[in-house]
Design a protein around this motif. Structure first.
Motif, PDB file in Angstrom:
ATOM      1  N   HIS A  32       0.793  -1.228   0.000  1.00  0.00           N
ATOM      2  CA  HIS A  32       0.000   0.000   0.000  1.00  0.00           C
ATOM      3  C   HIS A  32       0.821   1.272   0.000  1.00  0.00           C
ATOM      4  CE1 HIS A  32      -2.798  -3.140   1.295  1.00  0.00           C
ATOM      5  NE2 HIS A  32      -3.513  -2.558   0.376  1.00  0.00           N
ATOM      6  N   SER A  33       1.988   1.160  -0.576  1.00  0.00           N
ATOM      7  CA  SER A  33       2.778   2.366  -0.752  1.00  0.00           C
ATOM      8  C   SER A  33       2.079   3.259  -1.762  1.00  0.00           C
ATOM      9  CB  SER A  33       4.160   1.984  -1.283  1.00  0.00           C
ATOM     10  OG  SER A  33       4.761   3.106  -1.855  1.00  0.00           O
ATOM     11  N   ALA A  34       2.113   4.551  -1.493  1.00  0.00           N
ATOM     12  CA  ALA A  34       1.463   5.484  -2.421  1.00  0.00           C
ATOM     13  C   ALA A  34       2.394   5.818  -3.587  1.00  0.00           C
ATOM     14  CB  ALA A  34       1.081   6.754  -1.675  1.00  0.00           C
ATOM     15  N   ASP A  35       3.627   5.336  -3.498  1.00  0.00           N
ATOM     16  CA  ASP A  35       4.634   5.692  -4.493  1.00  0.00           C
ATOM     17  C   ASP A  35       4.543   4.764  -5.706  1.00  0.00           C
ATOM     18  OD1 ASP A  35       6.815   6.344  -5.925  1.00  0.00           O
ATOM     19  OD2 ASP A  35       8.298   5.751  -4.413  1.00  0.00           O
ATOM     20  N   PRO A  36       4.153   5.294  -6.866  1.00  0.00           N
ATOM     21  CA  PRO A  36       4.016   4.422  -8.040  1.00  0.00           C
ATOM     22  C   PRO A  36       5.333   3.770  -8.449  1.00  0.00           C
ATOM     23  CG  PRO A  36       3.531   6.737  -8.599  1.00  0.00           C
ATOM     24  CD  PRO A  36       3.833   6.703  -7.144  1.00  0.00           C
ATOM     25  N   ALA A  37       6.459   4.367  -8.035  1.00  0.00           N
ATOM     26  CA  ALA A  37       7.767   3.820  -8.417  1.00  0.00           C
ATOM     27  C   ALA A  37       8.072   2.512  -7.696  1.00  0.00           C
ATOM     28  CB  ALA A  37       8.863   4.842  -8.106  1.00  0.00           C
ATOM     29  N   VAL A  38       7.214   2.140  -6.746  1.00  0.00           N
ATOM     30  CA  VAL A  38       7.463   0.928  -5.976  1.00  0.00           C
ATOM     31  C   VAL A  38       7.558  -0.309  -6.882  1.00  0.00           C
ATOM     32  CG1 VAL A  38       5.103   0.146  -5.409  1.00  0.00           C
ATOM     33  CG2 VAL A  38       6.900   0.009  -3.703  1.00  0.00           C
ATOM     34  N   LYS A  79       7.977 -10.572  -7.216  1.00  0.00           N
ATOM     35  CA  LYS A  79       7.141 -10.920  -8.360  1.00  0.00           C
ATOM     36  C   LYS A  79       7.731 -12.126  -9.107  1.00  0.00           C
ATOM     37  CE  LYS A  79       5.039  -8.948 -12.440  1.00  0.00           C
ATOM     38  NZ  LYS A  79       4.512  -7.766 -13.096  1.00  0.00           N
ATOM     39  N   ALA A  80       9.047 -12.082  -9.313  1.00  0.00           N
ATOM     40  CA  ALA A  80       9.705 -13.169 -10.033  1.00  0.00           C
ATOM     41  C   ALA A  80       9.607 -14.466  -9.229  1.00  0.00           C
ATOM     42  CB  ALA A  80      11.173 -12.808 -10.293  1.00  0.00           C
ATOM     43  N   GLU A  81       9.776 -14.359  -7.926  1.00  0.00           N
ATOM     44  CA  GLU A  81       9.736 -15.566  -7.097  1.00  0.00           C
ATOM     45  C   GLU A  81       8.338 -16.191  -7.110  1.00  0.00           C
ATOM     46  OE1 GLU A  81      11.347 -15.053  -3.178  1.00  0.00           O
ATOM     47  OE2 GLU A  81      10.815 -17.108  -2.606  1.00  0.00           O
ATOM     48  N   ILE A  82       7.309 -15.349  -6.968  1.00  0.00           N
ATOM     49  CA  ILE A  82       5.936 -15.869  -6.969  1.00  0.00           C
ATOM     50  C   ILE A  82       5.607 -16.453  -8.338  1.00  0.00           C
ATOM     51  CG2 ILE A  82       3.496 -15.251  -6.731  1.00  0.00           C
ATOM     52  CD1 ILE A  82       4.379 -13.108  -4.694  1.00  0.00           C
ATOM     53  N   ALA A 111       9.045  -0.679  -9.465  1.00  0.00           N
ATOM     54  CA  ALA A 111      10.390  -0.868 -10.015  1.00  0.00           C
ATOM     55  C   ALA A 111      11.410  -1.133  -8.911  1.00  0.00           C
ATOM     56  CB  ALA A 111      10.791   0.366 -10.810  1.00  0.00           C
ATOM     57  N   SER A 112      10.950  -1.211  -7.663  1.00  0.00           N
ATOM     58  CA  SER A 112      11.903  -1.413  -6.567  1.00  0.00           C
ATOM     59  C   SER A 112      12.421  -2.847  -6.593  1.00  0.00           C
ATOM     60  CB  SER A 112      11.243  -1.118  -5.214  1.00  0.00           C
ATOM     61  OG  SER A 112      10.292  -2.128  -4.934  1.00  0.00           O
TER      62      SER A 112
END
Ligand SMILES: Nc1ncnc2c1ncn2[C@@H]1O[C@H](COP(=O)(O)OP(=O)(O)OP(=O)(O)O)[C@@H](O)[C@H]1O
Ligand SMILES: [Mg+2]
Length: 271
Positions: free
Chosen positions: A234-240, A250-253, A242-243
């Motif tokens: 729930h970070s408001a930062d859209p750049a998340v 994402k890759a692991e899941i 790319a973190s």
């Protein structure tokens, strides 16, 4: 620990060595192996797993629509014995009363649980507004798009003020853009209400966007294969997106799900 303390310490939901077998004899299906899972109050848990792995079964056990074959499902430390208005369910699609307009669909639950007409109408108005359908309150389900109908389903569940919301692939039938908009809406509603949510999805992105707790299940019979608690929840930062943590998770899941989907496919091949 005293009884009072043990209740206070109990998670909102506990699956305790819960298994489920459907049918008997050679045709029996072992849907779930014994599963243990705790869900804390206010958590947004997303369940991911290949088709047929038992996700809906797990949700239906918590809803009280099914009983476990072994083990116990506990809410606030007490066994779930059947459906209960403290647990609101939103289905994949449909489930609206076609003969009632949006407002009456949403007011139905409060009326059924003994609220007066005026109060039910106020509650309905609040939740219809919350899901952005204020201008459609007097429309009938057939006049609404699929996404709007889903929003009515969500408003209807919220109007009963449940402690837990159970959502079985609520956005599966929607196009990608509508889905993204509704995800944002759900995130806002969750931040506003802090309900405990159990949400089933096939979308890794949806889980990463919404969940504070992601649970990945194995192919049938379902087990818990892995769980994640993203720190970027729930970070408001859209750049998340790319973190490094987001990308790694994402890759692991993706890898875990692919492995399980292949296993599920092989199982179907030998049938
Ligand atoms: N009422 C039932 N009677 C018999 N078998 C059932 C019943 N409900 C589910 N099953 C079986 O249990 C297994 C798990 O089903 P479930 O619906 O929980 O899977 P799922 O993970 O939700 O799949 P999907 O992603 O396709 O919705 C499947 O093999 C299914 O056929
Ligand atoms: Mg399902």
């Amino acid at each position: 620990m005293s009884t009072v303390e043990s209740f206070a310490a109990a998670p909102k939901v506990r699956f305790e060595q819960v298994s489920k077998r459907f049918g008997q004899g050679p045709d029996a299906v072992q849907a779930l192996e014994p599963i243990s899972l705790d869900i804390a109050e206010g958590e947004f848990t997303c369940l991911l797993g290949p088709s047929g792995c038992g996700k809906s079964t797990l949700l239906n056990l918590l809803a009280g629509f099914e009983q476990p074959t072994t083990g116990r499902v506990l809410m606030d430390g007490l066994p779930v014995r059947g459906p209960d208005p403290r647990r609101g369910v939103v289905f994949q699609q449909g489930a609206l009363f076609t003969w009632m307009n949006v407002r009456d669909n949403v007011a139905f639950g409060p009326l059924a649980t003994g609220r007066g007409k005026g109060e039910a109408a106020r509650i309905a108005a609040r939740y219809v507004e919350m899901v952005g359908l204020g201008a459609f309150a007097t429309r009938y389900p057939y006049e609404l798009s699929g996404g709007m109908q889903q929003r009515v389903g969500i408003a209807r569940a919220l109007a009963n003020d449940p402690e837990i919301l159970l959502m079985d692939e609520p956005f599966a039938a929607l196009d990608a853009q509508t889905r993204e908009l509704l995800q944002e809406e759900i995130r806002r509603i969750w931040q506003e209400t802090r309900k405990t949510v159990l949400w089933i999805t096939h979308s890794i992105d949806e889980a990463l966007f919404l969940a504070t707790h992601i649970v990945v299940m194995s192919a049938r019979p379902g087990r818990i294969k892995a769980s994640f608690r993203p720190s970027f929840s729930h970070s408001a930062d859209p750049a998340v997106v790319a973190s490094p943590e987001f990308v790694r998770m994402k890759a692991e899941i993706f890898g875990l799900l692919r492995e399980e989907a292949l296993t599920a496919q092989r199982q179907e091949g030998v049938r």
